[in-house]
Write a protein that holds these residues in place. Structure first.
Motif, PDB file in Angstrom:
ATOM      1  N   VAL A   1       5.520   9.964   8.745  1.00 13.67           N
ATOM      2  CA  VAL A   1       4.767   9.370   7.643  1.00 13.67           C
ATOM      3  C   VAL A   1       3.497  10.163   7.364  1.00 13.67           C
ATOM      4  N   ASP A   2       2.779  10.527   8.418  1.00 13.96           N
ATOM      5  CA  ASP A   2       1.548  11.304   8.234  1.00 13.96           C
ATOM      6  C   ASP A   2       1.842  12.646   7.561  1.00 13.96           C
TER       7      ASP A   2
ATOM      8  N   THR B   1       0.837  -1.195   0.000  1.00  9.47           N
ATOM      9  CA  THR B   1       0.000   0.000   0.000  1.00  9.47           C
ATOM     10  C   THR B   1       0.876   1.249   0.000  1.00  9.47           C
ATOM     11  N   VAL B   2       0.254   2.377  -0.301  1.00  8.13           N
ATOM     12  CA  VAL B   2       0.974   3.651  -0.293  1.00  8.13           C
ATOM     13  C   VAL B   2       1.557   3.918   1.097  1.00  8.13           C
ATOM     14  N   GLU B   3       0.766   3.683   2.146  1.00  9.73           N
ATOM     15  CA  GLU B   3       1.250   3.933   3.498  1.00  9.73           C
ATOM     16  C   GLU B   3       2.453   3.042   3.820  1.00  9.73           C
ATOM     17  N   ASP B   4       2.390   1.768   3.426  1.00  9.55           N
ATOM     18  CA  ASP B   4       3.511   0.867   3.678  1.00  9.55           C
ATOM     19  C   ASP B   4       4.769   1.333   2.943  1.00  9.55           C
ATOM     20  N   LEU B   5       4.587   1.803   1.712  1.00 11.28           N
ATOM     21  CA  LEU B   5       5.722   2.309   0.955  1.00 11.28           C
ATOM     22  C   LEU B   5       6.351   3.501   1.668  1.00 11.28           C
ATOM     23  N   VAL B   6       5.523   4.413   2.141  1.00 12.34           N
ATOM     24  CA  VAL B   6       6.041   5.611   2.796  1.00 12.34           C
ATOM     25  C   VAL B   6       6.794   5.241   4.070  1.00 12.34           C
ATOM     26  N   TYR B   7       6.335   4.216   4.772  1.00 13.97           N
ATOM     27  CA  TYR B   7       7.030   3.767   5.978  1.00 13.97           C
ATOM     28  C   TYR B   7       8.452   3.278   5.674  1.00 13.97           C
ATOM     29  N   HIS B   8       8.679   2.809   4.441  1.00 12.31           N
ATOM     30  CA  HIS B   8      10.026   2.385   4.068  1.00 12.31           C
ATOM     31  C   HIS B   8      11.010   3.554   4.158  1.00 12.31           C
ATOM     32  N   GLY B   9      10.490   4.773   4.028  1.00 12.58           N
ATOM     33  CA  GLY B   9      11.348   5.939   4.158  1.00 12.58           C
ATOM     34  C   GLY B   9      11.906   6.140   5.556  1.00 12.58           C
ATOM     35  N   ARG B  10      11.368   5.424   6.524  1.00 17.71           N
ATOM     36  CA  ARG B  10      11.819   5.575   7.917  1.00 17.71           C
ATOM     37  C   ARG B  10      12.898   4.563   8.307  1.00 17.71           C
TER      38      ARG B  10
END
Length: 291
Positions: free
Chosen positions: A150-151, A123-132
């Motif tokens: 992320v938010d 998901t988009v949210e999961d992808l963005v979490y990879h940035g952390r």
């Protein structure tokens, strides 16, 4: 003070403490420099990019512009330590970029390249979490700071309505915005973006550039961004690096770099430039110059 539950003096004291804490956590903007660079690929006999010095000034937005094949993306990859130069060095705040560990560098410098692939079911949210990932140990769980980052990144990129959508179901432009959110969540001091407005319509192009400008002004992020549209670059960037045939043609503020001569020499376009436009040099193209 209605709504705070605190006397005025206590609220003022708390505000002062929070302000002091915020000041203490702020860091000076970072500078990225390339010296005496010769850059090539295993398939090339000669360097495809050569330049004595390239500078991304601390706390400023620098746009790399030039025609296809001029070396913009190659130079950006090298500045991000994704491509090793045949000669020369890249310095991040005076230290060779190779002296940083991979996670350490990922906390300092973020790169959004043109080639991005993700599993279709993520998901988009999961992808963005990879940035952390640079901010966590291998076994550490998600923290409040991760959630907040992320938010904020999802909000800045304008993809909150896509948070639960799978990447495989998104359009090219939506995928690009999701990748932008991921690199924003990384919260680095230096942000390198290789043609981030690709696949985006004009509305979303301007939104992305506005987000970049906001990050720069509010967080002091040093930005290097490859753009095809020299008009947009002139409007949003503090500096332009104009490239031609693997070399730097010119460098400096847009009002000094964007000239009718540059457009003729580098872009092979006959155009008029209004250097007094309040939003930066305004370019009125007339015709292509024959080779």
């Amino acid at each position: 003070m209605p709504g705070t539950g605190l006397p005025s003096e206590a609220a003022d004291e708390r505000s002062a403490v929070e302000s002091t804490a915020a000041d203490e956590t702020q860091t000076d903007p970072s500078e990225l420099v390339g010296d005496d660079l010769a850059i090539g690929y295993p398939t090339t006999d000669e360097p495809v990019v050569e330049c004595e010095r390239v500078l991304l000034p601390a706390g400023e937005v620098t746009a790399l512009v030039g025609p296809n094949g001029s070396g913009k993306s190659t130079l950006l990859k090298t500045m991000a330590d994704q491509l090793q130069p045949e000669a020369g060095r890249i310095l991040l705040d005076g230290d060779r970029i190779q002296s940083f560990g991979s996670k350490e560098l990922a906390r300092e410098l973020g790169l959004l390249s043109q080639e991005n692939e993700s599993p279709g079911t993520i998901t988009v949210e999961d992808l963005v979490y990879h940035g952390r990932y640079p901010h966590r140990g291998f076994f550490e769980s998600v923290t409040d700071a991760d959630q907040a980052a992320v938010d904020r990144a999802i909000d800045l990129a304008g993809v909150d309505h896509l948070r639960e959508s799978e990447m495989t179901n998104l359009s090219g432009g939506q995928k690009q915005l999701a990748w932008i959110a991921m690199v924003l969540a990384q919260e680095t001091d230096v942000l390198l973006l290789d043609e981030p407005t690709t696949f985006l319509d004009l509305h979303h192009q301007l939104r992305v550039l506005s987000v970049v400008r906001t990050l720069n002004r509010e967080a002091g992020v040093t930005v290097g961004i490859v753009l095809h549209d020299i008009g947009q670059a002139a409007r949003f960037a503090d500096n332009l690096i104009a490239m031609q045939d693997g070399s730097l043609y010119d460098w400096g503020p847009p009002k000094e770099v964007v000239t009718e001569q540059l457009l003729a020499d580098v872009f092979r376009v006959d155009a008029t430039v209004d250097g007094e436009s309040p939003t930066g040099p305004h370019i009125a193209p007339h015709s292509a110059i024959e080779e």
